[in-house]
Each structure stands twice: as structure tokens, then as C-alpha cells.
Design a protein around this motif. Sequence first.
Motif, mmCIF file in Angstrom:
data_model
loop_
_atom_site.group_PDB
_atom_site.id
_atom_site.type_symbol
_atom_site.label_atom_id
_atom_site.label_comp_id
_atom_site.label_asym_id
_atom_site.label_seq_id
_atom_site.Cartn_x
_atom_site.Cartn_y
_atom_site.Cartn_z
ATOM 1 N N VAL A 66 40.642 39.111 34.665
ATOM 2 C CA VAL A 66 39.718 40.487 33.991
ATOM 3 C C VAL A 66 40.661 40.936 32.739
ATOM 4 O O VAL A 66 42.055 40.697 32.771
ATOM 5 C CB VAL A 66 39.653 41.720 34.842
ATOM 6 N N GLN A 106 39.443 43.939 31.024
ATOM 7 C CA GLN A 106 39.252 45.439 30.929
ATOM 8 C C GLN A 106 39.444 46.512 32.203
ATOM 9 O O GLN A 106 39.373 45.646 33.314
ATOM 10 C CB GLN A 106 37.537 45.878 30.533
ATOM 11 N N ASP A 107 39.842 47.530 32.030
ATOM 12 C CA ASP A 107 40.236 48.358 33.265
ATOM 13 C C ASP A 107 38.953 48.253 34.285
ATOM 14 O O ASP A 107 39.235 48.283 35.493
ATOM 15 C CB ASP A 107 40.470 49.442 32.813
ATOM 16 N N ASP A 108 37.821 48.790 33.527
ATOM 17 C CA ASP A 108 36.815 48.437 34.503
ATOM 18 C C ASP A 108 36.378 47.226 35.605
ATOM 19 O O ASP A 108 35.981 47.452 36.394
ATOM 20 C CB ASP A 108 35.284 49.003 33.768
ATOM 21 N N ASP A 109 36.709 46.245 34.840
ATOM 22 C CA ASP A 109 36.566 44.908 35.559
ATOM 23 C C ASP A 109 37.438 44.871 36.455
ATOM 24 O O ASP A 109 37.446 44.425 37.615
ATOM 25 C CB ASP A 109 36.884 43.891 34.497
ATOM 26 N N TYR A 110 38.703 45.485 36.247
ATOM 27 C CA TYR A 110 40.084 45.520 37.403
ATOM 28 C C TYR A 110 39.318 46.179 38.542
ATOM 29 O O TYR A 110 39.471 45.956 39.639
ATOM 30 C CB TYR A 110 41.216 45.958 37.077
ATOM 31 N N VAL A 111 38.841 47.450 38.548
ATOM 32 C CA VAL A 111 38.278 48.332 39.318
ATOM 33 C C VAL A 111 37.066 47.473 40.280
ATOM 34 O O VAL A 111 36.998 47.751 41.354
ATOM 35 C CB VAL A 111 37.624 49.562 38.762
ATOM 36 N N GLU A 112 36.327 47.013 39.369
ATOM 37 C CA GLU A 112 35.090 46.187 40.130
ATOM 38 C C GLU A 112 35.730 45.166 40.907
ATOM 39 O O GLU A 112 35.229 44.618 42.065
ATOM 40 C CB GLU A 112 33.909 45.648 39.005
ATOM 41 N N ARG A 167 37.123 46.482 44.396
ATOM 42 C CA ARG A 167 36.082 46.941 45.146
ATOM 43 C C ARG A 167 35.570 45.608 45.883
ATOM 44 O O ARG A 167 35.159 45.926 47.131
ATOM 45 C CB ARG A 167 35.184 47.510 44.315
#
Length: 84
Positions: A20, A22-28, A31
Motif C-alpha cells: 500500500v 496511501q494512509d487510507d490503504d494502510y487503514v483498510e 481492518r
Amino acid sequence: MPVNDSWIAATALALGIAVVTQDDDYVEALRETFGRAVSAHLRSIHPVGAQLSSGCDSSAVTATAARLLEAQQRSLTAFTAAPR
């Protein structure tokens, strides 16, 4: 052999590891991985319970388990102890 982004991406792909950027990709990704790990421990024909220790880890596991079990119309009993 020098290590570069292409080599890292190819190796990760071969090992089945998500890459990943992007930060949002790490979060997803977190999860999704965390949800799969909790789900693997919910395989039971018996009622499921959780022990809350007042820490972030037990809270995260319990909240995730409750969400996953609710989707299956199952319940989760959580246990905790309060000091006297």
C-alpha cells in the motif's frame, strides 16, 4: 542485486503480501487483516464470550467480534471485572 521499489512490489506479490502507498490503504488493510484474524477465532457452535481487560487490544477484538457476530445474528457476551 540492489533493492528497488519494483523488486519489493514483485516480492510482495509473490508472497501474497499487500503493498500500500496511501494512509487510507494502510487503514483498510489493517481492518481487513484484523477482521480475518478475529473471524478465524469465532468458529464455534457454542456461544462466544470475550474478556475485557480495559486495554485497547481487548476492546478492539471485542468490538470487531461483536460486529462480525451481529452480521450472523449471533451475540457476544463480554466479561470484565471492576476493582472494589
